[in-house]
Motif scaffolding. Sequence first.
Motif, PDB file in Angstrom:
ATOM      1  N   ARG A 153      -9.341 -71.084  94.217  1.00 57.76           N
ATOM      2  CA  ARG A 153      -8.539 -72.133  94.873  1.00 57.76           C
ATOM      3  C   ARG A 153      -7.734 -71.457  95.980  1.00 57.76           C
ATOM      4  NH1 ARG A 153      -3.410 -74.966  94.502  1.00 57.76           N
ATOM      5  NH2 ARG A 153      -2.612 -73.205  93.309  1.00 57.76           N
ATOM      6  N   VAL A 154      -7.896 -71.923  97.211  1.00 54.72           N
ATOM      7  CA  VAL A 154      -7.197 -71.317  98.339  1.00 54.72           C
ATOM      8  C   VAL A 154      -5.747 -71.791  98.382  1.00 54.72           C
ATOM      9  CG1 VAL A 154      -7.171 -71.024 100.847  1.00 54.72           C
ATOM     10  CG2 VAL A 154      -9.350 -71.169  99.623  1.00 54.72           C
ATOM     11  N   ALA A 205       0.534 -61.650  88.620  1.00 48.06           N
ATOM     12  CA  ALA A 205       1.389 -62.300  89.616  1.00 48.06           C
ATOM     13  C   ALA A 205       0.785 -62.228  91.005  1.00 48.06           C
ATOM     14  CB  ALA A 205       2.780 -61.658  89.615  1.00 48.06           C
ATOM     15  N   ALA A 206       0.127 -61.104  91.328  1.00 46.81           N
ATOM     16  CA  ALA A 206      -0.375 -60.896  92.683  1.00 46.81           C
ATOM     17  C   ALA A 206      -1.755 -61.496  92.904  1.00 46.81           C
ATOM     18  CB  ALA A 206      -0.403 -59.402  93.006  1.00 46.81           C
ATOM     19  N   TYR A 207      -2.618 -61.557  91.874  1.00 49.59           N
ATOM     20  CA  TYR A 207      -4.022 -61.884  92.094  1.00 49.59           C
ATOM     21  C   TYR A 207      -4.552 -63.024  91.240  1.00 49.59           C
ATOM     22  CZ  TYR A 207      -4.228 -57.536  94.731  1.00 49.59           C
ATOM     23  OH  TYR A 207      -4.010 -56.555  95.644  1.00 49.59           O
ATOM     24  N   ASN A 213      -7.010 -65.608  92.640  1.00 51.87           N
ATOM     25  CA  ASN A 213      -6.559 -66.404  93.765  1.00 51.87           C
ATOM     26  C   ASN A 213      -7.247 -65.967  95.058  1.00 51.87           C
ATOM     27  OD1 ASN A 213      -5.311 -64.007  94.436  1.00 51.87           O
ATOM     28  ND2 ASN A 213      -3.245 -64.701  93.936  1.00 51.87           N
ATOM     29  N   TRP A 214      -6.840 -66.569  96.173  1.00 50.74           N
ATOM     30  CA  TRP A 214      -7.499 -66.269  97.449  1.00 50.74           C
ATOM     31  C   TRP A 214      -7.258 -64.827  97.878  1.00 50.74           C
ATOM     32  CZ3 TRP A 214     -11.264 -67.144 100.438  1.00 50.74           C
ATOM     33  CH2 TRP A 214     -11.258 -66.754 101.778  1.00 50.74           C
ATOM     34  N   LYS A 252      -7.075 -62.159  96.034  1.00 46.27           N
ATOM     35  CA  LYS A 252      -8.032 -61.308  95.332  1.00 46.27           C
ATOM     36  C   LYS A 252      -9.471 -61.636  95.754  1.00 46.27           C
ATOM     37  CE  LYS A 252      -9.456 -58.420  92.095  1.00 46.27           C
ATOM     38  NZ  LYS A 252     -10.916 -58.589  92.254  1.00 46.27           N
ATOM     39  N   THR A 253      -9.788 -62.924  95.829  1.00 47.48           N
ATOM     40  CA  THR A 253     -11.162 -63.315  96.134  1.00 47.48           C
ATOM     41  C   THR A 253     -11.558 -62.898  97.543  1.00 47.48           C
ATOM     42  OG1 THR A 253     -10.921 -65.204  94.639  1.00 47.48           O
ATOM     43  CG2 THR A 253     -12.771 -65.263  96.176  1.00 47.48           C
ATOM     44  N   SER A 254     -10.627 -62.997  98.507  1.00 50.97           N
ATOM     45  CA  SER A 254     -10.964 -62.594  99.873  1.00 50.97           C
ATOM     46  C   SER A 254     -11.297 -61.110  99.936  1.00 50.97           C
ATOM     47  CB  SER A 254      -9.816 -62.925 100.821  1.00 50.97           C
ATOM     48  OG  SER A 254      -8.637 -62.223 100.464  1.00 50.97           O
ATOM     49  N   GLN A 255     -10.576 -60.288  99.145  1.00 49.27           N
ATOM     50  CA  GLN A 255     -10.912 -58.864  99.085  1.00 49.27           C
ATOM     51  C   GLN A 255     -12.293 -58.655  98.466  1.00 49.27           C
ATOM     52  OE1 GLN A 255      -7.810 -56.752  97.020  1.00 49.27           O
ATOM     53  NE2 GLN A 255      -6.196 -57.485  98.388  1.00 49.27           N
ATOM     54  N   ASP A 256     -12.572 -59.401  97.389  1.00 48.02           N
ATOM     55  CA  ASP A 256     -13.874 -59.273  96.733  1.00 48.02           C
ATOM     56  C   ASP A 256     -15.007 -59.723  97.659  1.00 48.02           C
ATOM     57  OD1 ASP A 256     -12.553 -58.364  94.528  1.00 48.02           O
ATOM     58  OD2 ASP A 256     -12.613 -60.272  93.452  1.00 48.02           O
ATOM     59  N   ILE A 257     -14.759 -60.794  98.436  1.00 47.94           N
ATOM     60  CA  ILE A 257     -15.788 -61.264  99.371  1.00 47.94           C
ATOM     61  C   ILE A 257     -16.067 -60.201 100.421  1.00 47.94           C
ATOM     62  CG2 ILE A 257     -16.260 -62.937 101.205  1.00 47.94           C
ATOM     63  CD1 ILE A 257     -14.789 -65.025  99.556  1.00 47.94           C
TER      64      ILE A 257
END
Length: 744
Positions: free
Chosen positions: A394-395, A318-320, A329-330, A332-337
């Motif tokens: 997908r943002v 639900a969160a990521y 999602n963004w 999760k991906t923003s944290q990974d970036i």
Amino acid sequence: MKLSKSVFRALWIFTVCVLVLGAGTFLYIHHLRSALNAELAAYLDEVAQQGVKTLNNQIQGDLNSLKSAAAAISTYRNLENKPWTELLQEETRHNSFKRMAFILPDGVAYLSDGFLIDLSHRDYFQRGLKGQSVVSGPLTDAVDQGTAVILSVPVPSQDGNTRGVLIAAQPTDMYGRLIAADSFNGEGYSLIVRADGDKVAVSPASRTDHSASNIFQSPINKNLDPDGKMRRDMQAGRSGMQRFFRPEEGWLYISYVPVGINDWYFLSIVPERVALQKTKNLFTLSLILAGTVFVVFTALLIFLGRQSRRTHTALYQAAYTDPITRTPNWAKTSQDIADLLTNTQTPAYALVVFDINKFKFIQDRLGYPKANDLLAFIASVLAEETKPGELFCRVEADLFALLLYMQSPEELKNRLEILNEKIVNSLPLGKGRFQLILSFGVCPVTEPALSVEDLLLRAVMAHDRVKGNYHDIIAFYDEHFHRRITQEQTIENNMEKALSKKEFSMLLSPVRDMDKYPVSAESRPVWNPAGKPPVEPGLFLPVFMRNGFIARLDTYMAEEACRILKRWREEKQPLVPIALNVSAASLRSPYFSSALLQLTRQYEADPSQLILQLPSQTALSDLPLLRQLAERLHGEGFKLALNHFGRGTVSLDLIQTLPLDMAKMEGEFSRDLGNNAKTAPIISSFIRMAEELHLQLIFDGVENGRQLELLRELGARWWTGPYAGEAQTPDALFHGRAEISNEQ
């Protein structure tokens, strides 16, 4: 019959074992129930927090859209003709508002669907006049008597006052659908209420008393808050959770979290029996296996571990996880970036964003399910094309973001072009049905201190430069780009003030005959801000072309030309016709020709002394309007010239259809003369054509005496360019008539 001691002892041991096992089982189940309830509480809080975030994002996005529209309306100089109507209709469709309205300071509201009502008594209007942005509580719609939440922002003026208030109505049902959460297999549901318990929005699946407007006053909620703790917490802005009983549903858990908007609270409700069902099953299993405590204990531990992992997985999903593409999602991906850029030093990365042009249209034609399938297909292509150590997601909507390796801008551009081809050519929608046009923005990761959000913002800024461009679909953000954006923003911030302070002036470039005598002068606007360096035309003219301000500058330059002609006449100077460049924006204006006539009368200028140079790159759809305008101006005595003649094919249509007096040749012809054997015959044919059509043909771009002599030999009569002399002030034009050097 007496029981033997061995039997009694066995019964006693059995009884003790049963009692111990029963007590242990009871204590274990009790503890397990507490653990599951705690997990339930944590999940409820997570659902509430996610709901609050979703609601805040929606409302903040709506307010931002309103503020952008308000900023656009604030640029209108005249509101009498209701220029905001089309803008409100477009914003209403784009943001799925129920309706929008612009309220004048007297309280009269112009609705996007055509109604006219008085909203002067509304609190959000009064607060909007004071410069406040407001999100109202549920109100009765003044038009259709429905229930809606009103969002309002002030529309500022340049003098700091408020020109009006811009509002948008969102049905409360929309917020109910927005907070609908399929939690606990559909058993959980959510509400938005005020701190006093009044309902704002209810999720469609909610099991509540819809006839009661206040949750604390509903008969089915009489046990909701017996000691008043929940009400005290909500009045104080605190969050919490408690358990209450309903006769029809049994025990329920309710979690309440402040939304951060007005005094709204987000409530999540779930029946306790959802968790108790698991406990009951475990208890039955424990009784069946009472003879083997270890097995029961082990089975319960295994079950509990699996249940915990499932809950954790569900929360993680639900969160990521993006619900459409089923990829991270963004969030999760923003944290990974951020982690990747922090821990990786050697590879050069770039953050890339892209979206689909006119996706709203495609979405409308396909419907949401198939449009979502398209987004999922794009995600599958990205999954195939990204390398280890690269990320994508997908943002929002149709906007995708990628973190890609970048060896060089050229290498990355080639890769993105290949990616574009794979997405467009593999489109599973049927050939010829839709032609996807993608737009890419790239921000190289050159500054480690920049946050992921800053990288995304810069990539989006670069993307916006090519949005809608069918040829150039990739833009890079660099320092030059940053400076250009800053320069353009500075230009737009100061252009109105510059025009009012008359910081624009005119330089004149002579147009000469073969005796090198000035026969006319071509004007060029210059901008000299007070106390600052001049602004190059190459900087401000493209900006004015894009934002439409060029039409006002055209009128200003026309007045400047009339003023110069009047001064020359009063000073007994020779009257040299002045050529003015007329933009496409002015040609589309219904007031331009009237303004020209008014200026010539005001300054007593002869219209024949003004040469209006029309653009050769004119859209075919504008030709009827241009022909009508040209005929009117020519009939009033103005001279008409075609600028950059020879560029493209439209100029030939203009020569054929417009009442032209002159044509200025594209400068490349003069510069190629003597270097390209084909140029001389082409120029000769143009000269003959001009003679037959009685056109004064002016050759631009003459750079030296050799080119001038070749033009003379071909029969040319008028020319201009660097060799004719630099652009001068109007007063200096009559002091620069010395013979041009014949050196070649």
